[in-house]
Design a protein around this motif. Structure first.
Motif, PDB file in Angstrom:
ATOM      1  N   ILE A  19       0.857  -1.188   0.000  1.00 46.33           N
ATOM      2  CA  ILE A  19       0.000   0.000   0.000  1.00 46.33           C
ATOM      3  C   ILE A  19       0.893   1.238   0.000  1.00 46.33           C
ATOM      4  O   ILE A  19       1.766   1.355   0.848  1.00 46.33           O
ATOM      5  CB  ILE A  19      -0.904   0.001   1.239  1.00 46.33           C
ATOM      6  CG1 ILE A  19      -1.724  -1.290   1.282  1.00 46.33           C
ATOM      7  CG2 ILE A  19      -1.792   1.223   1.263  1.00 46.33           C
ATOM      8  CD1 ILE A  19      -2.301  -1.597   2.620  1.00 46.33           C
TER       9      ILE A  19
ATOM     10  N   PRO B 215       1.360   7.416   2.585  1.00 49.35           N
ATOM     11  CA  PRO B 215       1.190   8.867   2.428  1.00 49.35           C
ATOM     12  C   PRO B 215       2.320   9.638   3.092  1.00 49.35           C
ATOM     13  O   PRO B 215       2.373  10.861   2.994  1.00 49.35           O
ATOM     14  CB  PRO B 215      -0.143   9.132   3.128  1.00 49.35           C
ATOM     15  CG  PRO B 215      -0.291   8.030   4.106  1.00 49.35           C
ATOM     16  CD  PRO B 215       0.439   6.843   3.558  1.00 49.35           C
ATOM     17  N   LEU B 216       3.232   8.936   3.762  1.00 52.03           N
ATOM     18  CA  LEU B 216       4.285   9.617   4.512  1.00 52.03           C
ATOM     19  C   LEU B 216       5.508   9.931   3.671  1.00 52.03           C
ATOM     20  O   LEU B 216       6.433  10.608   4.141  1.00 52.03           O
ATOM     21  CB  LEU B 216       4.713   8.747   5.700  1.00 52.03           C
ATOM     22  CG  LEU B 216       3.682   8.630   6.820  1.00 52.03           C
ATOM     23  CD1 LEU B 216       4.000   7.466   7.724  1.00 52.03           C
ATOM     24  CD2 LEU B 216       3.635   9.917   7.629  1.00 52.03           C
TER      25      LEU B 216
ATOM     26  N   ARG C  41       2.332   2.801  19.391  1.00 51.71           N
ATOM     27  CA  ARG C  41       1.837   4.130  19.015  1.00 51.71           C
ATOM     28  C   ARG C  41       2.721   4.777  17.950  1.00 51.71           C
ATOM     29  O   ARG C  41       2.222   5.413  17.016  1.00 51.71           O
ATOM     30  CB  ARG C  41       1.785   5.064  20.236  1.00 51.71           C
ATOM     31  CG  ARG C  41       0.656   4.730  21.177  1.00 51.71           C
ATOM     32  CD  ARG C  41      -0.693   4.876  20.505  1.00 51.71           C
ATOM     33  NE  ARG C  41      -1.273   6.199  20.625  1.00 51.71           N
ATOM     34  CZ  ARG C  41      -2.076   6.563  21.625  1.00 51.71           C
ATOM     35  NH1 ARG C  41      -2.376   5.723  22.577  1.00 51.71           N
ATOM     36  NH2 ARG C  41      -2.579   7.767  21.658  1.00 51.71           N
TER      37      ARG C  41
ATOM     38  N   GLY D 231       4.483   3.128  15.877  1.00 51.96           N
ATOM     39  CA  GLY D 231       4.179   2.321  14.687  1.00 51.96           C
ATOM     40  C   GLY D 231       2.984   2.876  13.938  1.00 51.96           C
ATOM     41  O   GLY D 231       3.011   3.002  12.710  1.00 51.96           O
ATOM     42  N   ILE D 232       1.952   3.237  14.672  1.00 50.29           N
ATOM     43  CA  ILE D 232       0.753   3.802  14.040  1.00 50.29           C
ATOM     44  C   ILE D 232       1.089   5.131  13.371  1.00 50.29           C
ATOM     45  O   ILE D 232       0.682   5.397  12.246  1.00 50.29           O
ATOM     46  CB  ILE D 232      -0.396   3.969  15.068  1.00 50.29           C
ATOM     47  CG1 ILE D 232      -0.950   2.587  15.434  1.00 50.29           C
ATOM     48  CG2 ILE D 232      -1.508   4.856  14.513  1.00 50.29           C
ATOM     49  CD1 ILE D 232      -2.048   2.603  16.472  1.00 50.29           C
ATOM     50  N   ASP D 233       1.892   5.967  14.074  1.00 47.41           N
ATOM     51  CA  ASP D 233       2.281   7.259  13.481  1.00 47.41           C
ATOM     52  C   ASP D 233       3.069   7.062  12.189  1.00 47.41           C
ATOM     53  O   ASP D 233       3.041   7.914  11.304  1.00 47.41           O
ATOM     54  CB  ASP D 233       3.114   8.074  14.472  1.00 47.41           C
ATOM     55  CG  ASP D 233       2.227   8.737  15.524  1.00 47.41           C
ATOM     56  OD1 ASP D 233       1.005   8.809  15.290  1.00 47.41           O
ATOM     57  OD2 ASP D 233       2.756   9.177  16.552  1.00 47.41           O
TER      58      ASP D 233
ATOM     59  N   GLY E  33       2.482   4.590  10.189  1.00 48.36           N
ATOM     60  CA  GLY E  33       1.625   3.850   9.252  1.00 48.36           C
ATOM     61  C   GLY E  33       2.045   2.400   9.094  1.00 48.36           C
ATOM     62  O   GLY E  33       1.857   1.805   8.037  1.00 48.36           O
ATOM     63  N   VAL E  34       2.575   1.820  10.161  1.00 50.90           N
ATOM     64  CA  VAL E  34       3.020   0.420  10.102  1.00 50.90           C
ATOM     65  C   VAL E  34       1.793  -0.492  10.148  1.00 50.90           C
ATOM     66  O   VAL E  34       0.921  -0.314  10.995  1.00 50.90           O
ATOM     67  CB  VAL E  34       3.956   0.115  11.289  1.00 50.90           C
ATOM     68  CG1 VAL E  34       4.219  -1.377  11.401  1.00 50.90           C
ATOM     69  CG2 VAL E  34       5.255   0.872  11.142  1.00 50.90           C
ATOM     70  N   TYR E  35       1.722  -1.434   9.212  1.00 51.78           N
ATOM     71  CA  TYR E  35       0.609  -2.383   9.256  1.00 51.78           C
ATOM     72  C   TYR E  35       1.062  -3.820   9.094  1.00 51.78           C
ATOM     73  O   TYR E  35       0.285  -4.751   9.244  1.00 51.78           O
ATOM     74  CB  TYR E  35      -0.444  -2.046   8.203  1.00 51.78           C
ATOM     75  CG  TYR E  35       0.089  -2.063   6.793  1.00 51.78           C
ATOM     76  CD1 TYR E  35       0.056  -3.227   6.044  1.00 51.78           C
ATOM     77  CD2 TYR E  35       0.633  -0.918   6.222  1.00 51.78           C
ATOM     78  CE1 TYR E  35       0.560  -3.250   4.756  1.00 51.78           C
ATOM     79  CE2 TYR E  35       1.135  -0.928   4.941  1.00 51.78           C
ATOM     80  CZ  TYR E  35       1.085  -2.098   4.218  1.00 51.78           C
ATOM     81  OH  TYR E  35       1.590  -2.116   2.946  1.00 51.78           O
TER      82      TYR E  35
END
Lengths: 153, 175
Positions: free
Chosen positions: B28, B31-32, B125, B127-129, B131-133
């Motif tokens: 994916i 956006p970063l 947290r 990781g979320i910043d 965009g880790v999935y």
């Protein structure tokens, strides 16, 4: 047979209805907003499930984030922006209309137009053929009628 | 001539399906890309008294590798990272994602530590910043602290030679 049916019923009963944990909201309006949001946002781990459906660890973390955003009184747009800033439009089941997604949104209309043009041309051709066959079949009749009018005997 | 029409439609469908099948749905776009590294303050895995922040690698082109001791594919890419560290091609920093401190330390002492430092992101947290999935993920960060590339999944020697290292070389030329 009976055992099989019972077994199937037991299985149906055991299927988890909600993957989500129970959330406490002071305001029922916020609860509704939260429920709607997690149903519309896509889990990135199991991509065919929404955040609401997914059991994935990340989905739970993201539900937490959405919960906090909504519970602290921020808007749905802010929750969506939080996720799209990090994960992109991919998290939205309904992507926004922008140059990148123009073909996606306009595609069905384009195909409809294309099909319409083809259909219209096909119909026009059929009509033309019908006229042509009519005149060929009835030419003799017309001739005979003419002759008959000129010379009734 | 008329039979060409369904044949043509079929071929178009085949082309679209072939493209669809060759795409990796897990890849994916982030956006970063081109954006500053989200700020964080994390304890280091090996020395919890030290803090890892984006300032720790400001002014250098680095790789930020997201890893965890529970992550199976991380084992697969680990030798590649160790080799990279040995060659001193590019400094590697780690983000230890949703892990246990003891398990992470064990992992590093058992398999080797290619990281200059790893930040301990226990609740994910950071990781979320970022965009880790799907761990492992690797970010290429430039001297200004901008994220320039994201590689999802284990770093393969091919990805390293074809994409990551050429980019690092280019970024090193930038002021």
């Amino acid at each position: 047979m009976k055992t099989l049916i019972l077994l199937l019923l037991a299985l149906a009963g055991s299927s988890p209805l909600f993957a989500t944990e129970i959330r406490e909201f002071a305001d029922p309006d916020k609860a509704a907003r939260y429920e709607r949001l997690i149903g519309e946002l896509r889990c990135l781990v199991c991509q065919n499930q929404s955040l609401a459906d997914s059991d994935a660890d990340l989905a739970r973390d993201l539900r937490n984030e959405v919960y906090e955003i909504i519970e602290t009184g921020q808007s749905e747009e802010e929750a969506i922006r939080f996720l799209t800033d990090r994960y992109g439009d991919f998290v939205l089941y309904r992507p926004p209309i922008k140059p990148m997604t123009l073909l996606l949104w306009g595609g069905p209309l384009l195909i409809l137009l294309f099909a319409g043009v083809i259909g219209w041309r096909y119909a026009a051709q059929r009509k033309l053929e019908a006229i042509r066959t009519f005149s060929e079949a009835d030419r003799d009749k017309l001739e005979r009628l003419k002759k008959h009018l000129d010379d009734p005997h | 001539m008329r039979f060409l029409i369904p044949l043509g439609v079929f071929l178009v469908m085949v082309i679209f399906l072939a493209i669809g099948l060759s795409l990796d749905p897990r890849n994916i776009p982030s956006p970063l890309i081109g954006k500053p590294t989200p700020t964080f303050h994390l304890a280091e895995v090996s020395e919890p008294s030290k803090t890892l922040t984006p300032e720790s690698f400001r002014g250098r082109v680095i790789l930020l590798n997201v890893w965890a001791s529970w992550c199976v594919s991380c084992r697969q890419e680990h030798p590649v990272l160790l080799d990279l560290a040995k060659r001193r091609a590019v400094p590697i920093f780690g983000l230890n994602y949703k892990d246990q401190s003891a398990a992470a330390k064990d992992w590093l002492s058992k398999f080797g530590n290619p990281y200059e430092a790893s930040g301990f992101d226990q609740d994910g947290r950071v990781g979320i910043d970022l965009g880790v999935y799907g761990v492992p993920e690797t970010f290429v960060i430039d001297k200004k602290g901008l994220i320039r590339m994201k590689h999802t999944g284990p770093v393969t020697p091919q990805a390293l030679e074809k994409e990551i290292l050429p980019l690092v070389l280019r970024l090193n030329q930038e002021p």
